[in-house]
Design a protein around this motif. Structure first.
Motif, mmCIF file in Angstrom:
data_model
loop_
_atom_site.group_PDB
_atom_site.id
_atom_site.type_symbol
_atom_site.label_atom_id
_atom_site.label_comp_id
_atom_site.label_asym_id
_atom_site.label_seq_id
_atom_site.Cartn_x
_atom_site.Cartn_y
_atom_site.Cartn_z
ATOM 1 N N ARG A 141 52.876 38.498 37.045
ATOM 2 C CA ARG A 141 52.757 38.187 35.614
ATOM 3 C C ARG A 141 54.020 38.687 34.919
ATOM 4 O O ARG A 141 54.469 39.800 35.170
ATOM 5 C CB ARG A 141 51.519 38.895 35.053
ATOM 6 C CG ARG A 141 51.528 39.038 33.538
ATOM 7 C CD ARG A 141 50.210 39.567 33.022
ATOM 8 N NE ARG A 141 50.369 40.359 31.825
ATOM 9 C CZ ARG A 141 49.385 40.917 31.138
ATOM 10 N NH1 ARG A 141 48.128 40.764 31.544
ATOM 11 N NH2 ARG A 141 49.613 41.646 30.070
ATOM 12 N N SER A 175 39.049 41.701 35.343
ATOM 13 C CA SER A 175 39.947 41.962 34.214
ATOM 14 C C SER A 175 40.146 43.459 33.983
ATOM 15 O O SER A 175 39.173 44.223 33.924
ATOM 16 C CB SER A 175 39.312 41.313 32.975
ATOM 17 O OG SER A 175 39.720 41.963 31.801
ATOM 18 N N THR A 182 42.673 33.799 26.964
ATOM 19 C CA THR A 182 41.906 34.876 26.321
ATOM 20 C C THR A 182 41.699 34.556 24.835
ATOM 21 O O THR A 182 42.422 33.715 24.274
ATOM 22 C CB THR A 182 42.619 36.232 26.508
ATOM 23 O OG1 THR A 182 41.677 37.286 26.206
ATOM 24 C CG2 THR A 182 43.851 36.375 25.643
ATOM 25 N N GLY A 205 48.645 41.762 26.812
ATOM 26 C CA GLY A 205 49.792 40.874 26.699
ATOM 27 C C GLY A 205 49.910 40.172 25.362
ATOM 28 O O GLY A 205 50.970 39.656 25.010
ATOM 29 N N GLU A 222 52.652 35.267 30.636
ATOM 30 C CA GLU A 222 51.640 35.800 29.714
ATOM 31 C C GLU A 222 51.957 35.461 28.258
ATOM 32 O O GLU A 222 53.122 35.437 27.835
ATOM 33 C CB GLU A 222 51.558 37.322 29.909
ATOM 34 C CG GLU A 222 50.718 38.102 28.906
ATOM 35 C CD GLU A 222 49.215 37.794 28.934
ATOM 36 O OE1 GLU A 222 48.837 36.614 29.054
ATOM 37 O OE2 GLU A 222 48.434 38.747 28.790
ATOM 38 N N ASN A 247 46.361 32.134 30.979
ATOM 39 C CA ASN A 247 45.390 33.115 30.510
ATOM 40 C C ASN A 247 44.798 32.646 29.180
ATOM 41 O O ASN A 247 45.446 32.724 28.145
ATOM 42 C CB ASN A 247 46.088 34.471 30.337
ATOM 43 C CG ASN A 247 45.183 35.536 29.738
ATOM 44 O OD1 ASN A 247 43.967 35.352 29.657
ATOM 45 N ND2 ASN A 247 45.770 36.644 29.324
ATOM 46 N N ALA A 279 41.257 44.718 31.211
ATOM 47 C CA ALA A 279 40.711 44.972 29.875
ATOM 48 C C ALA A 279 39.192 45.118 29.970
ATOM 49 O O ALA A 279 38.592 45.979 29.315
ATOM 50 C CB ALA A 279 41.082 43.826 28.940
ATOM 51 N N ASP A 284 43.114 42.291 38.508
ATOM 52 C CA ASP A 284 44.209 42.651 37.617
ATOM 53 C C ASP A 284 44.638 44.083 37.969
ATOM 54 O O ASP A 284 43.916 45.039 37.690
ATOM 55 C CB ASP A 284 43.664 42.584 36.180
ATOM 56 C CG ASP A 284 44.686 42.972 35.132
ATOM 57 O OD1 ASP A 284 45.820 43.296 35.500
ATOM 58 O OD2 ASP A 284 44.326 42.932 33.941
HETATM 59 C C1 LIG Z 1 44.475 39.443 31.188
HETATM 60 C C2 LIG Z 1 44.334 40.825 30.663
HETATM 61 O O1 LIG Z 1 45.370 41.628 31.175
HETATM 62 C C3 LIG Z 1 43.042 41.476 31.167
HETATM 63 O O2 LIG Z 1 43.032 42.701 31.286
HETATM 64 O O3 LIG Z 1 42.068 40.774 31.414
HETATM 65 C C4 LIG Z 1 44.358 40.912 29.102
HETATM 66 C C5 LIG Z 1 43.260 40.147 28.426
HETATM 67 C C6 LIG Z 1 43.044 40.459 26.958
HETATM 68 O O4 LIG Z 1 43.290 41.608 26.531
HETATM 69 O O5 LIG Z 1 42.602 39.598 26.219
HETATM 70 C C7 LIG Z 1 45.755 40.484 28.625
HETATM 71 O O6 LIG Z 1 46.636 41.353 28.600
HETATM 72 O O7 LIG Z 1 45.941 39.318 28.290
#
Ligand SMILES: C[C@](O)(C(=O)O)[C@H](CC(=O)O)C(=O)O
Length: 307
Positions: A157, A46, A216, A123, A187, A214, A48, A85
């Motif tokens: 994505r 990831s 998250t 996202g 996303e 995703n 992030a 990523d």
């Molecule tokens: C998938 C993501 O790009 C990541 O970096 O893992 C992030 C995850 C998050 O911030 O929760 C995303 O942009 O969704």
């Protein structure tokens, strides 16, 4: 041919052919080992997570060198395939070619590119700005051109749901497939119905590539299980930052307690023991190797003193 069948990309593709794949996010090699030991068959690296582990927010601040170096350390620590990523690809289509080369050299199974402008955002946050569809398609074409292993997975994505709505996401996804993407990642969809709608539209257009969900936390997407995503037509389900959030919370609570009490004695049951940690790190294997080297050294020494 043999190389192709054994590549990380082909292993991930074989998994996807068989079943839905759940990919927990790793933010360092130790977590990656834990993911593999827990029985997961693939993992996600990831952006992030890597950023947070370096004390930075997820705004595309890390360089290609930093991300690939972390990703290589992670992927080499495990035998399961890792999907990285790559955010916006670290520049233009030309940069994307170099990103692919380095990701393959790092032993990754594939990478994900997104259609945001820099500074990119999580996202699930407001304020995202997209690049044009043709700019993103150029990057995807460049990524496909650059890969040496045809099985290296290129995931497209699109962040369009929040900016252009569901129809925008569908339109962009179709253009990205046309440009050569191997999987689609819509996303920040906001309901099970939206996930279903997207999957049905792709099926209607004859798109057969795996779809990525995703899952998250604290974002736009409601909490659905991997099984529920599978039933909605998704083959890859990411839990990108979950392990990091759990670990960070536990550390925070522990440190507050330590500051207050001045001892860790009452928290021992929440800690991984020395034995458990060493087991994860295969400490014994290294010790054995060290003893073997010592033995060789001694034998050589005996030989030379005999002369
Ligand atoms: C998938 C993501 O790009 C990541 O970096 O893992 C992030 C995850 C998050 O911030 O929760 C995303 O942009 O969704």
């Amino acid at each position: 041919m043999t190389e192709r069948q054994d590549s990380p990309g082909s292993r991930l593709r074989r998994l996807l052919d068989r079943q839905m794949v759940t990919l927990p996010g790793a933010f360092n090699a130790l977590t990656a080992i834990q993911i593999e030991r827990a029985g997961f068959e693939a993992l996600y690296i990831s952006g992030a997570g890597l950023s947070a582990a370096r004390g930075l927010p997820d705004l595309g601040l890390l360089s290609l060198t930093e991300v690939v170096s972390d990703a290589a350390t992670i992927s080499r620590a495990v035998t399961i395939p890792a999907l990285m990523d790559a955010d916006t690809g670290f520049g233009s289509a030309l940069n994307v070619m170099r990103t692919v080369e380095q990701c393959e050299a790092a032993g990754l199974a594939g990478m994900q590119l997104e259609d945001q402008e820099l500074p990119k955002r999580c996202g699930h946050l407001p304020g995202k700005v997209l690049v044009s569809t043709s700019e993103m398609a150029d990057k995807l074409r460049a990524a496909c051109l650059a890969r040496r292993d045809p099985d290296f997975l290129i995931v497209a994505r699109t962040d369009a749901r929040a900016v252009e709505g569901m129809e925008g996401a569908v339109k962009r996804a179709l253009a990205y497939i046309e440009a050569g993407a191997d999987a689609l990642f819509p996303e920040a969809l906001e309901s099970a119905e939206e996930f279903r709608f997207f999957a049905e539209r792709m099926a209607k257009e004859g798109v057969k590539v795996p779809l990525v969900a995703n899952m998250t936390e604290f974002g736009k997407t409601p909490y659905l299980s991997a099984g529920e995503f599978e039933a909605l037509g998704y083959r890859l389900v990411l839990f990108p930052v979950s392990a990091l959030r759990v670990a960070a919370k536990a550390v925070e609570e522990f440190l507050h307690d330590l500051k207050r009490v001045g001892s860790q004695k009452d928290r021992l049951s929440q800690m991984q023991t020395r034995r458990e940690l060493y087991d994860l790190l295969r400490y014994e294997d290294y010790e054995r190797q060290s003893r073997l080297l010592e033995k060789h050294h001694e034998e050589r020494h005996d030989d030379t003193s005999d002369r």
